[in-house]
Design a protein around this motif. Structure first.
Motif, short mmCIF file in Angstrom:
data_model
loop_
_atom_site.label_atom_id
_atom_site.label_comp_id
_atom_site.label_asym_id
_atom_site.label_seq_id
_atom_site.Cartn_x
_atom_site.Cartn_y
_atom_site.Cartn_z
N PHE A 333 -2.13 2.82 13.25
CA PHE A 333 -2.19 3.85 12.22
C PHE A 333 -1.79 3.22 10.90
CE2 PHE A 333 1.89 4.05 14.38
CZ PHE A 333 2.83 4.09 13.36
N PHE A 334 -2.47 3.62 9.82
CA PHE A 334 -2.20 2.95 8.55
C PHE A 334 -2.33 3.90 7.38
CE2 PHE A 334 -6.80 2.38 9.16
CZ PHE A 334 -7.34 2.58 7.91
N LYS A 335 -1.73 3.48 6.27
CA LYS A 335 -1.79 4.25 5.03
C LYS A 335 -1.67 3.29 3.85
CE LYS A 335 -2.26 7.95 2.65
NZ LYS A 335 -3.04 7.13 1.70
N GLY A 336 -2.51 3.49 2.85
CA GLY A 336 -2.43 2.74 1.62
C GLY A 336 -1.83 3.58 0.51
N GLY A 337 -1.57 2.94 -0.60
CA GLY A 337 -1.09 3.62 -1.79
C GLY A 337 -1.53 2.84 -3.01
N HIS A 338 -2.10 3.52 -3.98
CA HIS A 338 -2.75 2.81 -5.09
C HIS A 338 -2.64 3.61 -6.38
CE1 HIS A 338 -6.20 0.28 -6.69
NE2 HIS A 338 -6.13 1.26 -7.56
N ASP A 339 -2.26 2.91 -7.43
CA ASP A 339 -2.33 3.44 -8.79
C ASP A 339 -2.35 2.23 -9.71
OD1 ASP A 339 -2.51 5.28 -10.81
OD2 ASP A 339 -0.38 5.79 -10.84
N ASP A 340 -2.69 2.44 -10.95
CA ASP A 340 -2.71 1.32 -11.89
C ASP A 340 -1.34 0.65 -11.90
OD1 ASP A 340 -5.32 1.91 -12.53
OD2 ASP A 340 -4.83 2.99 -14.38
N GLY A 341 -1.32 -0.63 -11.56
CA GLY A 341 -0.07 -1.38 -11.55
C GLY A 341 0.70 -1.35 -10.25
N GLU A 343 0.09 -1.32 -5.86
CA GLU A 343 -0.81 -1.34 -4.70
C GLU A 343 0.01 -1.63 -3.45
OE1 GLU A 343 -4.95 -2.45 -7.01
OE2 GLU A 343 -3.98 -4.07 -5.87
N ASN A 344 -0.09 -0.72 -2.47
CA ASN A 344 0.75 -0.75 -1.27
C ASN A 344 -0.09 -0.58 -0.01
OD1 ASN A 344 2.90 -0.55 -3.20
ND2 ASN A 344 2.82 1.69 -3.07
N TYR A 345 0.46 -1.04 1.11
CA TYR A 345 -0.22 -0.84 2.39
C TYR A 345 0.80 -0.94 3.51
CZ TYR A 345 -3.60 -1.34 6.20
OH TYR A 345 -4.34 -1.15 7.35
N MET A 346 0.62 -0.10 4.55
CA MET A 346 1.42 -0.24 5.77
C MET A 346 0.56 0.09 6.97
SD MET A 346 3.99 3.05 5.64
CE MET A 346 3.46 4.63 4.97
N ILE A 347 0.85 -0.60 8.08
CA ILE A 347 0.15 -0.36 9.33
C ILE A 347 1.12 -0.56 10.48
CG2 ILE A 347 -0.69 -2.76 9.49
CD1 ILE A 347 -3.27 -1.57 10.77
N GLY A 348 0.97 0.29 11.50
CA GLY A 348 1.79 0.18 12.70
C GLY A 348 0.92 0.18 13.94
N PHE A 349 1.28 -0.67 14.91
CA PHE A 349 0.62 -0.73 16.22
C PHE A 349 1.62 -0.18 17.23
CE2 PHE A 349 -1.47 -3.73 13.53
CZ PHE A 349 -2.78 -3.84 13.97
N ASP A 350 1.41 1.06 17.67
CA ASP A 350 2.49 1.72 18.40
C ASP A 350 2.73 1.15 19.81
OD1 ASP A 350 -0.01 3.81 18.56
OD2 ASP A 350 1.12 3.84 20.42
N LYS A 351 1.73 0.56 20.44
CA LYS A 351 1.91 0.02 21.79
C LYS A 351 2.90 -1.15 21.79
CE LYS A 351 -0.66 -1.83 25.75
NZ LYS A 351 -2.02 -2.19 26.27
N SER A 352 2.77 -2.05 20.82
CA SER A 352 3.64 -3.22 20.75
C SER A 352 4.84 -3.02 19.84
CB SER A 352 2.84 -4.44 20.26
OG SER A 352 2.40 -4.24 18.93
N GLY A 353 4.82 -1.95 19.05
CA GLY A 353 5.90 -1.76 18.08
C GLY A 353 5.85 -2.74 16.94
N THR A 354 4.65 -3.21 16.62
CA THR A 354 4.45 -4.15 15.52
C THR A 354 4.04 -3.39 14.27
OG1 THR A 354 3.78 -5.94 16.99
CG2 THR A 354 3.07 -6.12 14.69
N GLY A 355 4.53 -3.82 13.12
CA GLY A 355 4.14 -3.17 11.87
C GLY A 355 4.42 -4.05 10.68
N VAL A 356 3.81 -3.69 9.56
CA VAL A 356 4.05 -4.42 8.33
C VAL A 356 3.93 -3.45 7.16
CG1 VAL A 356 1.64 -5.12 7.93
CG2 VAL A 356 3.50 -6.53 7.03
N VAL A 357 4.72 -3.68 6.13
CA VAL A 357 4.64 -2.90 4.89
C VAL A 357 4.56 -3.87 3.73
CG1 VAL A 357 5.65 -1.08 3.47
CG2 VAL A 357 6.19 -1.17 5.92
N PHE A 358 3.60 -3.62 2.83
CA PHE A 358 3.52 -4.34 1.56
C PHE A 358 3.71 -3.32 0.44
CE2 PHE A 358 -0.12 -6.58 3.91
CZ PHE A 358 0.70 -7.56 4.46
#
Length: 397
Positions: A333-341, A343-358
């Motif tokens: 599952f993932f979600k981005g975020g964007h506006d001038d100046g 830019e964000n992104y996060m994704i999670g893989f629930d089976k392995s409990g892996t995720g990243v946020v920028f």
């Protein structure tokens, strides 16, 4: 830290909240590589330089725990201020995922039904409110439910001023598509959900977000509106050329994107979502269940009619507040975020409990997301073309 209620069950606040300092540990990727902190730093700093990204906050989760949390580059180039894990940054549309989680708590507690038309939540017809008077001659507004609004199938534009002709600040609100039949990203729909809670149920969304999401998860520097203490460690946004855009101190709660946060706090939110600590049980499953398949060639412009089969392999879909993928590593599952100046992104893989946020304070941030995802966690599944994450070294940007 106090507990909180979800569906009548008292849950403890998330344990193991990291301090307001970096967490520097090795990372295990989806494709079974182990990265040392030095390798992570080298990858990030190299790509930031190539992509001309001002600052980047990074969090990586393994087996449901934050194993890497750090910030790179500058929060303010004019003052040569470094970005930290506690630097206040614009969360942009990350706000939508946090808001959806709070709405799902209300649904779990029986305070609203996901399939009850908002018409029945409001004391008077929607077009009788000034903000929605433009819809008086279009009865399709009566079809809107919380499920439709949270899954971006309202048929409304992203915002009323983004029309097919471009930016038209005085354009009236309209319904382009029959509600419920097609995904079309809509901040208007998310803000309408907020309006239904406030005008219909008499709730205070800003207070609910604080009491149900931010405080229980230990998100101490996250708020739906500006707080003066954010100025003690504040990032500024920068455009593609590195020119200052600044930071907007938002004073009004907007579910579609008014929140400020930090990379630390957003790591806590993603970890909690992976661990069913934002909402649990069948309502967590409902939030992350495909509501609508997506076959648009790109997410924006919202009403672009070009379609593609490019993302059929990952069954690109939308749930409630989150986009969804099917991968060899299970659901993501993932979600981005964007506006001038910003830019964000996060994704999670629930089976392995892996995720990243920028989280970045640069209009160039998205140009390095594809390579960061593949290198840092082995994510080659994020539909970067659909998201518009054109790499820094692409022939045309």
């Amino acid at each position: 830290m106090p507990g909180f209620l979800i569906g009548g069950v008292l849950l403890a606040a998330v344990a193991g909240t990291p301090p307001a300092a970096p967490v520097i540990g090795p990372v295990r990727t989806l494709d079974k590589r182990t990265l040392t902190p030095a390798q992570i730093e080298a990858t990030v700093t190299d790509l930031m330089a190539k992509g001309k990204v001002t600052g980047l906050g990074l969090a990586i989760i393994n087996k449901g725990e934050i194993v890497y949390l750090n910030a790179f580059g500058q929060a303010n180039t004019e003052k040569a201020t470094p970005l930290t894990v506690q630097s206040s940054m614009y969360a942009a549309s990350f706000t939508k995922a946090m808001f959806a989680s709070m709405v799902m708590q209300l649904a779990a507690e029986g305070k609203l039904n996901l399939d009850t038309p908002i018409e029945r939540m409001l004391p008077k017809p929607l077009p009788e409110y000034e903000k929605y008077a433009d819809l008086k001659d279009d009865p399709r507004w009566k079809l809107w439910t919380p499920r439709i609004l949270l899954s971006h199938t309202s048929g409304m534009p992203n915002f009323r001023f983004f029309t097919k002709k471009g930016f038209e600040p005085e354009h009236p609100l309209w319904i382009e598509l029959q509600p419920g039949i097609r995904y079309a990203y809509s901040g208007e729909g998310i803000n309408l959900m907020q309006f239904a809670l406030e005008a219909g149920l008499g709730l205070d969304v800003g207070a609910l977000m604080r009491e149900r999401i931010f405080e229980p998860l230990g998100m101490t520097r996250t708020s739906m509106t500006w707080r003066d203490e954010f100025a003690t460690d504040l990032a500024q946004g920068y455009d593609e050329a590195g020119k200052l855009i600044g930071h907007n101190a938002r004073r009004s709660v907007r579910a579609a994107g008014s929140a400020d946060s930090t990379i630390r706090d957003m790591a806590l939110f993603l970890r909690a979502t992976l661990g069913q600590k934002t909402v649990s049980g069948r309502y967590w499953k409902e939030m992350l269940k495909p509501q609508i398949r997506i076959r648009s060639a790109r997410q924006f412009p919202t009403f672009d009619e070009e379609t593609t089969t490019r993302n059929d392999g990952v069954q690109l879909s939308y749930g409630l507040g989150w986009a969804l993928l099917k991968t060899p590593h299970g659901r993501a599952f993932f979600k981005g975020g964007h506006d001038d100046g910003w830019e964000n992104y996060m994704i999670g893989f629930d089976k392995s409990g892996t995720g990243v946020v920028f989280m970045t304070n640069s209009s160039n941030g998205e140009s390095i997301f594809k390579e960061l995802l593949a290198t840092l966690i082995g994510d080659t599944y994020t539909p970067w073309e659909w998201e518009g994450y054109i790499p820094w070294n692409a022939a045309v940007r």
